[in-house]
Design an enzyme around this catalytic site. Structure first.
Site, short mmCIF file in Angstrom:
data_model
loop_
_atom_site.label_atom_id
_atom_site.label_comp_id
_atom_site.label_asym_id
_atom_site.label_seq_id
_atom_site.Cartn_x
_atom_site.Cartn_y
_atom_site.Cartn_z
N PHE A 189 57.32 -63.79 -40.03
CA PHE A 189 55.97 -64.02 -39.68
C PHE A 189 56.11 -65.05 -38.40
CE2 PHE A 189 52.21 -66.46 -39.24
CZ PHE A 189 51.25 -65.68 -39.67
N HIS A 233 32.80 -49.12 -36.21
CA HIS A 233 32.70 -47.72 -36.29
C HIS A 233 31.64 -47.34 -37.02
CE1 HIS A 233 34.25 -43.92 -37.89
NE2 HIS A 233 35.29 -44.16 -37.36
N ARG A 251 35.48 -47.85 -26.81
CA ARG A 251 36.58 -46.83 -26.98
C ARG A 251 36.18 -45.64 -27.60
NH1 ARG A 251 40.54 -45.60 -30.96
NH2 ARG A 251 39.24 -46.70 -32.65
N HIS A 306 35.53 -52.58 -36.48
CA HIS A 306 36.57 -51.63 -36.42
C HIS A 306 37.96 -51.80 -35.50
CE1 HIS A 306 38.80 -47.97 -36.98
NE2 HIS A 306 38.36 -47.46 -36.15
N PHE A 335 36.10 -34.46 -31.32
CA PHE A 335 35.80 -36.28 -31.53
C PHE A 335 34.53 -36.69 -30.64
CE2 PHE A 335 38.20 -39.59 -33.40
CZ PHE A 335 38.73 -38.90 -34.79
N GLN A 355 34.26 -53.02 -31.36
CA GLN A 355 33.65 -51.61 -31.68
C GLN A 355 33.39 -51.64 -33.20
OE1 GLN A 355 36.16 -47.73 -31.95
NE2 GLN A 355 34.93 -47.23 -30.11
N ALA A 378 52.67 -49.35 -31.83
CA ALA A 378 52.99 -49.56 -30.27
C ALA A 378 54.28 -50.25 -30.46
CB ALA A 378 52.08 -50.58 -30.02
N ARG A 392 30.91 -44.03 -30.26
CA ARG A 392 30.68 -44.83 -31.58
C ARG A 392 29.74 -46.11 -31.25
NH1 ARG A 392 36.94 -45.20 -33.29
NH2 ARG A 392 37.02 -43.06 -34.15
N GLU A 441 35.95 -40.48 -38.09
CA GLU A 441 35.15 -39.68 -37.12
C GLU A 441 35.30 -38.12 -37.16
OE1 GLU A 441 34.18 -41.51 -33.40
OE2 GLU A 441 34.85 -39.78 -32.42
N GLY A 481 41.52 -39.94 -37.99
CA GLY A 481 40.87 -38.74 -37.21
C GLY A 481 41.88 -38.10 -36.23
N LEU A 494 37.22 -46.97 -44.13
CA LEU A 494 37.16 -46.17 -43.08
C LEU A 494 36.93 -44.71 -43.33
CD1 LEU A 494 37.16 -45.64 -39.61
CD2 LEU A 494 39.35 -45.43 -39.99
N LYS A 500 55.61 -59.04 -39.88
CA LYS A 500 55.24 -59.68 -41.18
C LYS A 500 55.00 -58.65 -42.27
CE LYS A 500 50.15 -60.11 -40.06
NZ LYS A 500 49.03 -60.70 -39.85
#
Lengths: 608, 250, 135, 114
Positions: free
Chosen positions: A175, A251, A409, A374, A135, A249, A34, A306, A264, A69, A261, A56
């Site tokens: 940081f 997972h 989500r 997750h 998915f 969430q 992002a 999920r 999925e 995924g 992880l 950081k």
């Protein structure tokens, strides 16, 4: 121990007032997907801007890297934006802001294509066109992927692309500890240059928080050590509400013990989940009928959402039907029927992870998995343009709650979110910066120095409490009270525990008084952030007296309650430090709340 | 669980030490404990002043590279069980790089090298926003391994030529240049060739090959660089030919 | 407040790791191969000076020093050949839209080529020596 | 970034390395066989002499000397760098690559004035 005493003395002599000062048009906190996308968007919309990307960690270490995924975007001829919209809204149990979802589905594909233009190696069909995979919770295959390292490739593509814009400069391993607010505007921030330990004041016209999630508040999670909710806490401390924080969430498929992880996509490619008896238990939880192994049906069985899958595990565990492993209870994720070639082509990283971390070769044995924390659906409340209620402050990605994910989500929506809203945030911030609203750094100096002194005091703290102890107690309490299923007594206990830990945090003692790369100091600041986030989560969870999406209260409020709680929760830190939860209406444009249909029932819904 | 193992960690605290020194810690040892788990155990339970980098603990973020018994390793992907025989584990910061503190190496120079080679897709013209370039799986396979680099810098710790001359762009940067040069969508190899052609480019490499041995992601930088030598060789010849015809660039 | 420790590569860096020692051994093959090449060059000089001088050179080959040099050079040449051929598929990669050759085939072709070249040369020498030699 | 002229020496190094891999061990075995088996040096001389009349054979012989010279010079030159043995580039380059060139030229002279 003499060394520590000497170091502390040196620090006092060195003085805390050696503060560096910088200025930029836009400062972006966080170098993940992002943040990078925002930086690029800002640089493209106004090449004259001075954009500072502060992180950081080196950007390619950001946790976007671990997403496996895929990334959603409608591309198949028989798919539609409406279908993606419906899946997302139903997946989020109608707690999504539908205007935001609408904007999201309209821009996701465009952003995926832009990543392609920047070099992202999306997996292809034999004819050279983009390939997509199935998915969870998606009625049609629309998940773009780069083998099973989609996040890694997106992050590196964005990082490398960001290098070509002269307007983007970076402060790596800085940081951010505090936001600086002047005249009701966010006017900059305070950061520690981790290598030297020096504090730096950075003044800017606009600040974008893109710091990622906070699943490190839990004991077992899929997240990297850096995912400590920094941005959420920074905003929260300035009175900006954290929205929908109760929705965390789990997972369904993390490795037992570590929580690493297992994507999925393993199920999207046809992997199945079985319990101790080898039975595909998901059919007992409204996700059936059973589909043939290796032939997954959208929204059925293993491709349910999920929240439902994680809840099913919990029930299996209660019933004693899980597999006991030396790392705790698990179920089996069986990929064997896919064959070595398919696994190696589509899921090479998963195979490598299972081999390395639990000595299981997915080609020959099922992988033991269990749900682990997750993703934080909630985050810093923003409007649909990523602006927070504090002028000059924007938030985007997992740290933000723009209103996309609702109560749960769907997998592959968050990678697309990074691009769609990262771009928007960058453009919004660029627009603001062009208006020249920068504050003279000198004016920020007094408050920056006051806050810097607080950080310095923490570095020299010599109370009786130990950092690792507080952190582990917090993680245990969150796991117990704010987990997959939430029981009133445990929730209350967790709220109290977090309050207790916040008090004990004031009595912290650090062993390392030095400046240069003092990770104990940084971890202590992170723990402060985590405790604030945990506080918001637990209060919001207690306040939401219903069951919706990932927030399940089977004992006291087992049903969804649209009359009272078709609303976003807003957790706000009051002046005195107390947390207050209030409510905000959900934006509903065209999808009235209905029942979530998965399994056999989904076929009926898919038509609408 | 009475099973333990000894870690000999090379410490360096810039504010107190004039040079690195060794500190020994005894940590519990179980089959699934990684060296990273051991370092985190030390940090939490024995000595909070030990500094090391880590994040994902699943060998994808590239943070946690250290030397383990003289070999560059991701500490999260290296297990104590494999060193039970040796008894002692020597852990120090990555070789060939300045040491910021303890196990934290200064990788800023490596990142600068990566930035230098123009590691982004260069096109003469942008394609329409609503279409993707075509790229067949075979075309992707041509650069795919080179796109797997996580920038962990183990290859720099492995490279004696980088150790000898830090101006050498080194394995990861040169591999990244090749990753884009070999991408069917890219049109920018002429802009990257000057970096490959330089003494500090591919020509500092003597194919020791250890970079490829230590790479945790099977990127094979040694192959990338030496294929770069072939490319640079051809480029040299072409340039010579152009010079002779009076329109060279050298 | 930064004060990074600047490591210096020690002169004996290559003794510290088996991979480096293997590399240095590979590079060191150049020394006996150079001496051997000079021996061959001497042969050409002697050859150009006539029959008798050439016979002298042939006798040099049979001296203990000559045999030792050839023995070491043979070991070096074998090591060189093995390491060289193994690296070829990493350097010589034929992979374009028009033509793609599997690296394994590149390796196999070079292995066969080296085998054929070396054995062929030995056979040719034996064939050359047969009529002039004793038989 | 200044263009390196290493491609010249690397090409020669590569050609020499390939040649040595393909015929190096065989060549050494052959001279050992010569040492052991040759009983009539005069006949051998005559055979070789007639063979060397062909210009292509002379050229091939030159390659067998010159390319390994460049190959080994290149490796030893870089080997010195690896061993931290330093000196002015013109001097070291002159000794190794200049030496290989000089010896190759001499070899060519001897071969083509036979």
């Amino acid at each position: 121990m003499q060394g520590y005493a000497r170091a502390a003395a040196l620090c006092v002599l060195g003085g805390a007032n050696a503060m560096n000062q910088q200025q930029a048009d836009i400062v972006i906190v966080g170098g993940g997907g992002a943040g990078l996308r925002a930086a690029i968007a800002a640089a493209e919309s106004n090449p004259g801007l001075d954009i500072l990307l502060l992180s950081k960690v080196y950007p390619m270490r950001s946790h976007t890297v671990a997403a496996e995924g895929g990334c959603a975007g409608v591309i198949q001829a028989h798919d539609s934006l409406d279908a993606h919209f419906d899946d997302t809204v139903a997946g989020g149990d109608w707690l999504c802001d539908q205007d935001v979802v609408d904007y999201f589905v309209r821009h996701a594909t465009e952003e995926n294509l832009r990543l392609e233009h920047w070099g992202c190696p999306w997996s292809r069909k034999p004819d050279g066109s983009i390939n997509v995979r199935a998915f969870g919770g998606m009625q049609i295959e629309r998940t773009w992927f780069a083998a099973d390292k989609t996040g890694f490739h997106i992050l590196h593509t964005l990082f490398q692309t960001s290098l070509k814009y002269p307007g983007i400069r970076r402060c790596d391993e800085y940081f951010c500890t505090d936001l600086l607010v002047e005249d009701g505007h966010c006017a900059g921030l305070l950061a520690i240059d981790m290598r030297s330990g020096e504090q730096t004041l950075i003044a800017a016209s606009a600040v974008i928080l893109a710091t990622g999630g906070a699943a490190r508040v839990y004991r077992y999670n899929t997240n990297g050590g850096i995912v400590t909710g920094d941005g959420m806490a920074l905003a929260y401390r300035q009175g900006v509400p954290l929205r929908d924080m109760e929705f965390v969430q789990y997972h369904p498929t993390g490795l037992p013990g570590s929580g690493i992880l297992i994507t999925e996509a393993a199920r999207g490619e046809g992997g199945v989940l079985t319990n101790r008896e080898g039975y595909r238990y998901l059919q007992d939880y409204g996700l059936g009928p059973e589909t043939p192994p290796g032939q997954p049906q959208n929204k059925q069985m293993e491709l349910g959402p999920r929240d439902r899958l994680s809840q099913a595990f919990w029930h299996e565990e209660q019933a004693g039907r899980t597999v006991a492993t030396e790392r705790g209870a698990a179920v089996h994720l069986d990929l064997r029927h896919l064959g070595e070639q398919h696994i190696q082509e589509r899921l090479p990283f998963i195979r490598d992870l299972a081999r390395t971390y639990i000595n299981v070769d997915a080609v020959h044995e099922p992988i033991p998995v269990r749900p682990t924390a997750h993703y934080t659906m909630g985050g810093i409340q923003t409007d649909r343009h990523t602006a927070t209620c504090l002028p000059g402050l924007y938030a985007v990605g997992e740290c933000a709650s723009v209103g996309l994910h609702g109560a749960n989500r769907l997998g592959s929506n968050s990678l697309a979110e990074l691009s769609v809203f990262g771009r928007l945030a960058g453009e919004q911030a660029a627009e603001r910066a062009a208006q020249g609203l920068a504050v003279d750094p000198q004016r920020l100096r007094p408050q920056a120095e006051a806050q810097a002194a607080e950080r310095e005091a923490l570095r020299r703290a010599n109370g009786p409490e130990r950092l690792a102890v507080l952190r582990d107690e917090m993680a245990g309490a969150m796991e117990a009270g704010i987990g997959i299923f939430r029981v009133p007594a445990q929730m209350t206990a967790t709220v109290e525990k977090i309050a207790e830990l916040k008090a004990r945090y004031q009595q912290l003692g650090l062993k390392d008084g030095s400046h240069a790369f003092n990770t104990e100091w940084l971890q202590a600041i992170e723990l402060g952030f985590l405790l604030d986030v945990a506080e918001a989560m637990s209060h919001a969870a207690l306040a939401r007296q219903e069951s919706r999406g990932s927030h399940q209260r089977p004992e006291d409020f087992p049903a969804r309650n649209d009359a009272l709680f078709l609303r976003h929760s807003l957790a706000r830190q009051q002046q005195g430090g107390a947390t207050e939860v209030s409510w905000q209406d959900v934006v509903i444009t065209r999808s009235a709340p209905g029942e979530r249909h998965y399994g056999g029932k989904a076929t009926g819904e898919a038509g609408r | 669980m009475s099973d333990t193992i000894e870690l000999a960690v090379t410490r360096y605290r810039p504010e107190q030490d004039t040079q690195p020194w060794e500190q020994r810690y005894t940590v519990p040892c179980s089959d699934d404990m990684s060296v990273l788990d051991a370092l985190n155990y030390i940090k939490d339970a024995l000595d909070p002043s030990l500094s090391h980098r880590w994040s994902c603990r699943m060998a994808i973020c590239g943070s946690c590279g250290v030397m383990v018994n003289g070999e560059p390793k991701l500490s999260c992907k290296t297990f104590l069980r494999d060193y039970r025989e040796a008894g002692v584990l020597e852990v120090r910061a990555l070789d060939n790089l300045p040491v910021e503190r303890d196990l934290v190496a200064d990788i800023s120079g490596v990142v600068e090298h990566i930035e230098a080679v123009k590691p982004w897709l260069i096109r003469h013209s942008e394609p329409p926003v609503d279409t993707a370039h075509s790229q067949t799986p075979a075309q992707m396979a041509r650069y795919h391994a080179f796109s797997q680099c996580i920038n962990c810098a183990l290859c720099y710790a492995a490279c004696p030529q980088f150790g000898r001359n830090p101006a050498f762009l080194g394995p990861a940067a040169l591999t990244l240049a090749q990753r884009y040069n070999l991408d069917s969508r890219d049109e920018g190899s002429s802009e990257r060739m000057p970096w490959l052609n330089a003494e500090e480019g591919v020509w500092s490499c003597t194919f020791v090959g250890y970079c490829s041995e230590v790479c945790p992601k099977d990127v094979d930088p040694a192959s990338a660089i030496n294929r770069g030598k072939v490319a640079s060789d051809i480029n040299y010849g072409v340039n010579l030919f152009r010079l002779l015809r009076g329109k060279g660039d050298a | 407040m930064r004060k990074p420790w600047q490591p210096q590569q020690p002169r004996n860096w290559w003794l510290r790791n088996p991979a480096y020692r293997r590399y240095m051994l590979r590079e060191a093959t150049a020394l006996p191969l150079l001496l051997y090449t000079l021996l061959l060059l001497a042969g050409i000089v002697q050859f150009s000076r006539g029959e008798a001088a050439f016979a002298t050179w042939l006798s040099w080959l049979q001296t203990p020093a000559g045999l030792l040099l050839q023995g070491i050079a043979l070991a070096a040449a074998l090591l060189h050949a093995v390491t060289w051929v193994a690296l070829v598929p990493k350097i010589l990669v034929i992979d374009s839209d028009r033509l793609r050759i599997d690296p394994r085939h590149v390796l196999r072709a070079h292995q066969l080529g080296a085998l054929a070249g070396n054995l062929g040369l030995i056979v040719a020498t034996l064939w050359l020596l047969w009529p002039t030699g004793g038989a | 970034m200044r263009r390196s002229h290493e491609p010249i020496s690397w090409s020669l190094f590569g050609a020499g390395g390939m040649l040595l891999a393909f015929i190096g061990p065989g060549l050494i075995v052959s001279t050992l066989l010569l040492a052991w088996l040759v009983q009539d040096p005069q006949a051998l001389y005559a055979t070789l002499h007639s063979g060397l009349q062909h210009p292509l054979v002379r050229l091939a012989t030159l390659a067998v000397i010159a390319l390994p010279l460049y190959h080994t010079a290149h490796r030893l030159y870089h080997g010195l760098h690896d061993l931290h043995i330093t000196g002015p580039t013109w001097l070291l380059g002159g000794v190794f690559y200049g030496g290989a060139t000089a010896l190759s030229a001499l070899c060519a002279f001897w071969l083509f004035t036979l």
